[in-house]
Motif scaffolding. Structure first.
Motif, PDB file in Angstrom:
ATOM      1  N   HIS A 116      40.230  40.933  44.520  1.00 61.21           N
ATOM      2  CA  HIS A 116      41.103  40.023  43.793  1.00 61.21           C
ATOM      3  C   HIS A 116      41.274  38.680  44.027  1.00 61.21           C
TER       4      HIS A 116
ATOM      5  N   HIS B  65      36.809  46.540  45.124  1.00 67.38           N
ATOM      6  CA  HIS B  65      36.983  45.268  44.119  1.00 67.38           C
ATOM      7  C   HIS B  65      37.657  44.331  44.728  1.00 67.38           C
TER       8      HIS B  65
ATOM      9  N   TYR C  97      39.105  39.107  39.113  1.00 60.77           N
ATOM     10  CA  TYR C  97      38.766  40.312  40.001  1.00 60.77           C
ATOM     11  C   TYR C  97      37.198  40.266  40.044  1.00 60.77           C
TER      12      TYR C  97
ATOM     13  N   SER D  76      34.518  43.500  40.760  1.00 59.34           N
ATOM     14  CA  SER D  76      34.209  45.058  40.894  1.00 59.34           C
ATOM     15  C   SER D  76      32.985  45.323  41.135  1.00 59.34           C
TER      16      SER D  76
ATOM     17  N   TYR E 219      42.367  43.047  32.578  1.00 58.67           N
ATOM     18  CA  TYR E 219      42.334  43.788  33.913  1.00 58.67           C
ATOM     19  C   TYR E 219      43.212  45.005  33.597  1.00 58.67           C
TER      20      TYR E 219
ATOM     21  N   VAL F  48      48.426  41.219  44.552  1.00 55.09           N
ATOM     22  CA  VAL F  48      47.178  41.232  44.865  1.00 55.09           C
ATOM     23  C   VAL F  48      46.779  41.702  46.168  1.00 55.09           C
TER      24      VAL F  48
END
Length: 485
Positions: free
Chosen positions: A154, A152, A108, A110, A205, A20
């Motif tokens: 995480h 994005h 996540y 985005s 993902y 990550v």
């Protein structure tokens, strides 16, 4: 607008934390991937995380008024410190005796291209994590800057509460709350929001990331086959026949379900691909065509002439594993890179391995480099690599002990020299362990490839017999009609 998702993670928490913070560093150093790490090796994880956070994905360079470069990092912790997040999360698990099962949730968020700045995206992600989980759980938040206009966040969420040890379970309500809070924050910051989003199956993902990187996915392969069948058809019957010719099993109902050869589950077209793939949507697309698309034919192809140097009789032919992998990679078009496009439709079981094209390439390079053709040669090579690993590990342990001695601790130059040697050995271990993993994969994948090629040959024979029977049936029908009075 921002899209969100979150899913369970089984296995090893340390690798997820490193990923990550930087997906490019998940294999550095390689021994993180080993589940049977010693206590001393686990202590080194803090060094790995420290290494992982100093990278391009979560840093942005700026200059001050005097022209000096300032690095901004976008990694934060909620109820934990980023540098020690993995150790803190595991400590909570051990305190409450809940180290098994789902080790974490990976999520996540985005953002639409060009809408948010890195600072804004990270701030939104941090506020989202605090709102959803901050009262009870530890969360690592990292903003990835891997593309200029694509940002994005995480999230790594520890499943065990540091308050009372109750494990987190993601329900449909949690997923909805994540979307709702993300939209609220986006509106607050002036970002666009998807109004009245339709419920449906979200992408994993891994699939989303594969699409972003231009790599094939199972969903994409099926979608391309369905689109091809539509283009080649003028009636629904021709459409279903074209899918069967590609090796699909079909079930019809409210939704059309297809199952590629070798797969256990059916794939629902409308549910996964949208309204354009309902029976009505497919019918409209077929009727909108003026003529069907014909499969590419090798007739009329430009002929090429090649000049051979040397003697074919003296050339050693590849056998065993090498021959199998060379032939299979050639069929898939993995190499040669400038191979002309296939003139015939490959079975789905072949084409799905394009998802693992890099793994296949690495395996065939290992086989070619070390001339491995048989199971015995593969086993002997693997044993040699494992022995080398033990030697390197022993040498590195000696250096670790030397690094902790008083004379070395007082000599900075000697420390730097020993650390450089340790780093070099760690690099060797990474490559050696990669080779062991490739050997394991080759032993399994070679049998799978053989089974796929055998099934494909049998499928081709079966389809050939069906075509021949169909031709004979039409001829008999035509003869009977000709003899009618």
């Amino acid at each position: 607008m921002a899209t969100t998702s979150i899913w369970r993670v089984h296995g090893w928490l340390g690798k997820l934390v490193v990923y990550v913070e930087n997906p490019d560093k998940t294999e550095n150093p390689a021994f993180y991937e080993k589940p049977d790490m010693t206590e001393r090796e686990t202590q080194g994880l803090s060094d790995v995380i420290e290494y992982a956070v100093q990278q391009e994905k979560t840093e942005k360079a700026e200059t001050d008024d005097e022209g000096a470069e300032i690095m901004q990092r976008f990694v934060s912790g909620v109820n934990c410190t980023p540098m020690t997040a993995r150790d803190e999360m595991i400590a909570v698990k051990k305190r409450f005796g809940k180290e098994g099962g789902v080790v974490a949730y990976h999520g996540y968020q985005s953002f639409a291209p060009g809408e948010a700045t890195p600072e804004m995206a990270h701030e939104i992600g941090l506020r989202l994590a605090k709102k959803l989980w901050g009262e009870r759980y530890q969360v690592l938040v990292a903003t990835h800057l891997d593309k200029e206009n694509h940002l994005h966040n995480h999230f790594v969420l520890n499943t065990v509460s540091f308050i009372d040890g109750i494990k987190f379970y993601r329900s449909e309500k949690d997923y909805y709350d994540m979307q709702k809070e993300s939209d609220r924050l986006c509106r607050e910051y002036g970002l666009s929001v998807i109004e009245n989003p339709k419920r449906g199956k979200s992408k994993h993902y891994g699939e989303w990331r594969a699409e972003q990187e231009g790599r094939p996915t199972w969903r994409g392969l099926i979608k391309n086959d369905v689109d091809t069948a539509i283009r080649r058809s003028m009636t629904e019957r021709q459409f279903f026949h074209a899918l069967k010719e590609m090796g699909y099993e079909i079930k019809t109902g409210k939704d059309i379900s297809v199952r590629p050869q070798g797969k256990e589950r059916f794939f629902r077209l409308a549910r996964n691909l949208g309204e354009g793939y309902t029976i009505e949507g497919i019918r409209k697309r077929i009727l909108a065509q003026t003529r069907p698309e014909r499969p590419a034919s090798s007739r009329g192809a430009e002929e090429k002439r090649y000049r051979l140097k040397g003697s074919l009789t003296k050339t050693k032919k590849a056998t065993g594993f090498r021959a199998l992998y060379f032939h299979y990679c050639y069929l898939l078009g993995i190499f040669p890179k400038h191979k002309p496009p296939q003139r015939r439709q490959l079975p789905f079981s072949y084409r799905e391995d394009l998802i693992r094209a890099k793994e296949l390439s690495d395996e065939v390079r290992l086989l070619a480099k070390h001339h491995i053709d048989t199971t015995e040669q593969l086993s002997a090579f693997r044993s040699g690599v494992e022995n080398r690993i033990q030697e390197v590990v022993s040498s590195r342990k000696v250096l670790y002990r030397k690094l902790r001695t008083k004379p070395v601790m007082q000599d900075e130059e000697k420390q730097a020299e020993i650390k450089a040697e340790i780093s070099a050995l760690s690099g060797q271990l990474k490559e050696l362990r990669r080779e062991v993993k490739l050997c394991e994969d080759i032993a399994v994948r070679s049998r799978v490839i053989q089974d796929k090629m055998k099934a494909a040959r049998e499928g081709e024979k079966s389809q050939g017999k069906e075509r021949e029977q169909d031709v004979q049936f039409r001829r008999r029908g035509g003869t009977n009609r000709a003899n009618e009075p």
